[in-house]
Write a protein that holds these residues in place. Structure first.
Motif: not given
Length: 401
Positions: A63-67, A77-100
């Protein structure tokens, strides 16, 4: 003309009887060696578990990638890989923010609660004794329960102290599980990037191995289930996050103790429908009761207000009609799912039952249409009632000597 299927055909040749005999023997051997087959299935699932983890990651991040794809790149569709990268960056930042930010404060609150627990219990016991003397109330049972709770908390503290080294050892062995974690993440990236291609391959296999009508119904059911699960989980996560933040803000405004610890606990348990608010509120009220009975009363009124707000305004606005079943069936699905699969069953029970409920409705409507009647048994104008099929001539059977 009546349609014939292989399962309605009577065995009338030697080959038919031999196939039936071998099928019965195979079924008997399967049941007799069920433990062996289940062990093999468990081993196969253990091998495929990283890919199952990748599927879960892909399902959560999709859902985050589609957003991102529609909001930032107009669905290119050609820039879907950028959306995947952004989704993972947001997910990692949320985990780091929660942890720190959140986790250290939660751990500090837990440590303070354990350290001050005997004093909290003693203070509450003194309050109960004063109430018993001044008002003649019989509160000895409550005092004994507090004694038991203190000993229980000491046992929990000892158990946690013994488990911590095991947790550290597990974290220390992360390198040994690095391959499985890397496989899960890598497979999720491939699934997200090649989503359309994978879905096309699955549709092709479905049409290749199943009759056309069965394949169409199977794909339609899968699409219906995906909509139910996605709509429910995305809506529930957003709703629970709002409830957690709202609880923290109001508890901080009212200067209640353990605001962050309680709000995180309430937000997480709110993912469970119906019973989640009670699962989160009851232990929180008990903790605040030990600190200050007045705070516990204020929190009880506060959580009642928040849950009413969630049930009547926030929840319906976010979830909408993503489930489409009544409150009775929601309760039924949670209880049955919890009895069958525990906590996981309580979470997935609602969208799973909603899917099965929708399929049952379609089957019922199909059967009623075939009979030409409505739900009350009355004939539907213009509908052709089902007629009995003419008797078929008896087939000659070959005796087996």
């Amino acid at each position: 003309m009546k349609e014939h299927h292989f399962w309605s055909k009577k065995p009338d040749t030697m080959l038919d009887w031999l196939c039936l005999l071998f099928a019965s023997i195979a079924f008997y051997l399967f049941l007799n060696n069920l433990g062996f087959f289940m062990g093999g299935l468990y081993g196969l699932l253990r091998i495929l578990s990283p890919f199952a983890g990748g599927m879960v990651l892909a399902f959560v991040l999709n859902p985050l990638v589609k957003f991102f794809q529609h909001a930032l790149f107009n669905g290119r569709a050609s820039l879907r890989w950028v959306c995947i990268l952004l989704a993972y960056v947001v997910a990692v930042l949320l985990v780091v923010l929660l942890g720190s930010l959140v986790m250290p404060q939660i751990l500090a609150s837990v440590v303070m609660l354990f350290n001050n627990f005997p004093g909290y219990v003693q203070s509450l016991q003194d309050t109960l004794v004063v109430l018993e003397k001044d008002y003649g109330l019989n509160l000895q049972q409550a005092v004994r329960m507090l004694d038991l709770s203190e000993s229980m908390m000491k046992e929990v503290y000892a158990m946690v102290s013994g488990v911590v080294p095991q947790i550290l050892s597990t974290v220390g062995n992360f390198a040994s599980n690095f391959v499985a974690v890397f496989t899960a993440v890598a497979s999720s990236v491939y699934m997200l990037s090649s989503k359309d291609k994978l879905l096309h391959q699955l549709r092709t296999l479905t049409y290749a191995f199943l009759p056309r009508s069965v394949a169409q119904n199977t794909l339609r059911i899968c699409h219906f289930a995906n909509e139910n699960f996605t709509g429910f989980f995305v809506g529930k996560v957003i709703d629970s996050a709002i409830i957690g933040v709202l609880t923290f803000a109001l508890m901080s405004l009212l200067r209640l103790d353990f605001a962050l610890l309680v709000s995180v606990f309430v937000g997480i348990t709110n993912i469970i429908p119906v019973f989640g608010p009670f699962i989160g509120a009851i232990p929180s009220i008990f903790i605040l009761l030990l600190v200050d009975p007045v705070q516990a009363l204020i929190f009880a009124v506060l959580i009642l207000f928040i849950q009413q707000l969630d049930g009547n305004f926030i929840g319906p606005k976010i979830l909408g009609q993503s489930i489409g079943i009544s409150s009775l069936w929601v309760l039924f699905s949670i209880v049955v799912g919890g009895d069958l699969f525990g906590l996981v069953g309580m979470v997935i029970g609602v969208p799973l039952f909603a899917t099965l409920f929708g399929l049952l409705q379609e089957i019922v409507h199909f059967l009623l249409d075939r009979k030409g009647i409505d739900g009350e048994g009355n004939p539907v104008p213009g509908a052709a009632p089902e007629t009995a099929a003419p008797a078929e001539p008896a087939q000659e059977t070959t005796s087996v000597s």
